[in-house]
Design a protein around this motif. Structure first.
Motif, PDB file in Angstrom:
ATOM      1  N   GLN A   1      85.828  96.985  64.160  1.00  0.00           N
ATOM      2  CA  GLN A   1      86.206  97.725  62.954  1.00  0.00           C
ATOM      3  C   GLN A   1      87.004  96.866  61.983  1.00  0.00           C
ATOM      4  OE1 GLN A   1      88.317 101.148  64.427  1.00  0.00           O
ATOM      5  NE2 GLN A   1      86.498 102.015  65.398  1.00  0.00           N
TER       6      GLN A   1
ATOM      7  N   GLN B   1      84.945  94.667  57.761  1.00  0.00           N
ATOM      8  CA  GLN B   1      84.451  95.755  56.910  1.00  0.00           C
ATOM      9  C   GLN B   1      83.562  95.280  55.761  1.00  0.00           C
ATOM     10  OE1 GLN B   1      84.825  99.121  57.296  1.00  0.00           O
ATOM     11  NE2 GLN B   1      85.714  98.650  59.297  1.00  0.00           N
TER      12      GLN B   1
ATOM     13  N   TRP C   1      80.394  94.346  55.919  1.00  0.00           N
ATOM     14  CA  TRP C   1      78.998  94.749  56.051  1.00  0.00           C
ATOM     15  C   TRP C   1      78.908  96.065  56.825  1.00  0.00           C
ATOM     16  CZ3 TRP C   1      80.461  89.751  57.969  1.00  0.00           C
ATOM     17  CH2 TRP C   1      80.314  88.734  57.008  1.00  0.00           C
ATOM     18  N   PRO C   2      79.468  97.146  56.290  1.00  0.00           N
ATOM     19  CA  PRO C   2      79.524  98.408  57.038  1.00  0.00           C
ATOM     20  C   PRO C   2      78.159  99.018  57.322  1.00  0.00           C
ATOM     21  CG  PRO C   2      80.164  98.752  54.749  1.00  0.00           C
ATOM     22  CD  PRO C   2      80.081  97.267  54.948  1.00  0.00           C
ATOM     23  N   GLN C   3      77.144  98.673  56.528  1.00  0.00           N
ATOM     24  CA  GLN C   3      75.815  99.229  56.730  1.00  0.00           C
ATOM     25  C   GLN C   3      74.919  98.311  57.559  1.00  0.00           C
ATOM     26  OE1 GLN C   3      75.454 102.334  55.758  1.00  0.00           O
ATOM     27  NE2 GLN C   3      77.523 102.183  54.912  1.00  0.00           N
ATOM     28  N   ASN C   4      75.398  97.124  57.870  1.00  0.00           N
ATOM     29  CA  ASN C   4      74.601  96.204  58.663  1.00  0.00           C
ATOM     30  C   ASN C   4      74.494  96.705  60.094  1.00  0.00           C
ATOM     31  OD1 ASN C   4      74.502  93.757  60.642  1.00  0.00           O
ATOM     32  ND2 ASN C   4      73.635  93.003  58.734  1.00  0.00           N
TER      33      ASN C   4
ATOM     34  N   TRP D   1      77.077  95.264  62.931  1.00  0.00           N
ATOM     35  CA  TRP D   1      78.465  95.706  62.869  1.00  0.00           C
ATOM     36  C   TRP D   1      78.580  97.219  62.993  1.00  0.00           C
ATOM     37  CZ3 TRP D   1      81.997  92.092  63.474  1.00  0.00           C
ATOM     38  CH2 TRP D   1      81.633  90.771  63.179  1.00  0.00           C
ATOM     39  N   ALA D   2      77.697  97.968  62.362  1.00  0.00           N
ATOM     40  CA  ALA D   2      77.781  99.426  62.405  1.00  0.00           C
ATOM     41  C   ALA D   2      77.629  99.954  63.821  1.00  0.00           C
ATOM     42  CB  ALA D   2      76.691 100.026  61.505  1.00  0.00           C
TER      43      ALA D   2
ATOM     44  N   GLN E   1      81.139  99.523  65.940  1.00  0.00           N
ATOM     45  CA  GLN E   1      82.435  99.940  65.426  1.00  0.00           C
ATOM     46  C   GLN E   1      82.862 101.316  65.912  1.00  0.00           C
ATOM     47  OE1 GLN E   1      82.266  99.343  61.168  1.00  0.00           O
ATOM     48  NE2 GLN E   1      82.482  97.129  61.360  1.00  0.00           N
ATOM     49  N   SER E   2      82.162 101.835  66.904  1.00  0.00           N
ATOM     50  CA  SER E   2      82.559 103.096  67.517  1.00  0.00           C
ATOM     51  C   SER E   2      82.360 102.993  69.020  1.00  0.00           C
ATOM     52  CB  SER E   2      81.736 104.265  66.956  1.00  0.00           C
ATOM     53  OG  SER E   2      80.361 104.067  67.213  1.00  0.00           O
TER      54      SER E   2
END
Length: 207
Positions: free
Chosen positions: A178, A181, A183-186, A189-190, A193-194
């Protein structure tokens, strides 16, 4: 051993590390470990004995396949686009025969102990290299397992402890990813991050 016992692994992430060795003209990386995030993963570089460096890309297997990164030329092109690592390797020589691909999945054994056996280290859990916890995990689970085999109820307590530690690792791992930040839609990484809500259970032979 777990394969022979019919024990599977629960996978929470599948990641691949693609790496190679570079011969260095001098101490261009110093005593530091270099980490650099990129849209489709993260790069790692560190000097090793013998005047060389290991350079690695951690990425998703599907992204690696679609981008051709399992082949040296596209991998080298991707490396050349890094802002921090590539300039420091400008005078280094890539050793083509050193190009390797390694799995670095996050997983936990479906069972960590049974009659006359107990799993420690990577047999029990697999951790993301970015956690920097692999050696600690190997040593700590070895110590815990040694106590478990001589204590009444120790095997059950060991299994519970391994599960708790792994659940804590998943939380810390999500927090680490997390922190990036850009490339949050990549997809790479997306997806990381959870904390995984549901994992895939497969037998050890699939790893």
């Amino acid at each position: 051993m777990l394969r022979a016992l019919g024990v599977g692994h629960r996978f929470d992430d599948r990641q691949t590390v693609i790496w190679a060795r570079f011969d260095l003209p001098g101490p261009v990386l110093g005593h530091s470990t270099w980490l650099e995030s990129a849209p489709n993963g993260w790069w790692y570089a560190a000097e090793v004995p013998g005047g060389a460096a290991v350079v690695a890309l951690g990425t998703d297997p599907r992204l690696a396949k679609s981008a051709g990164l399992y082949n040296l030329p596209p991998w080298a092109v991707a490396l050349s686009g890094t802002r921090l690592i590539a300039p420091r390797l400008a005078q280094a020589r890539l050793a083509p025969d050193s190009f390797r691909i390694t799995a670095s999945h996050s997983y936990r054994a479906e069972r960590c102990a049974g009659a006359n056996w107990i799993a420690v280290g990577d047999a029990a859990t697999g951790l993301d290299p970015l956690s920097s916890a692999g050696i600690y995990k190997a040593l700590s689970t070895g110590q815990q397992a040694a106590r478990a085999v001589v204590q009444e109820g120790g095997m059950a307590a060991y299994t519970q402890r391994v599960g708790q530690d792994y659940d804590g690792y998943l939380i810390k791992r999500a927090e680490l990813y997390q922190s990036e930040q850009r490339w949050p839609q990549n997809g790479f990484w997306a997806a990381r991050q959870s904390v995984p809500e549901q994992s895939t259970s497969v037998f050890a032979r699939s790893f």
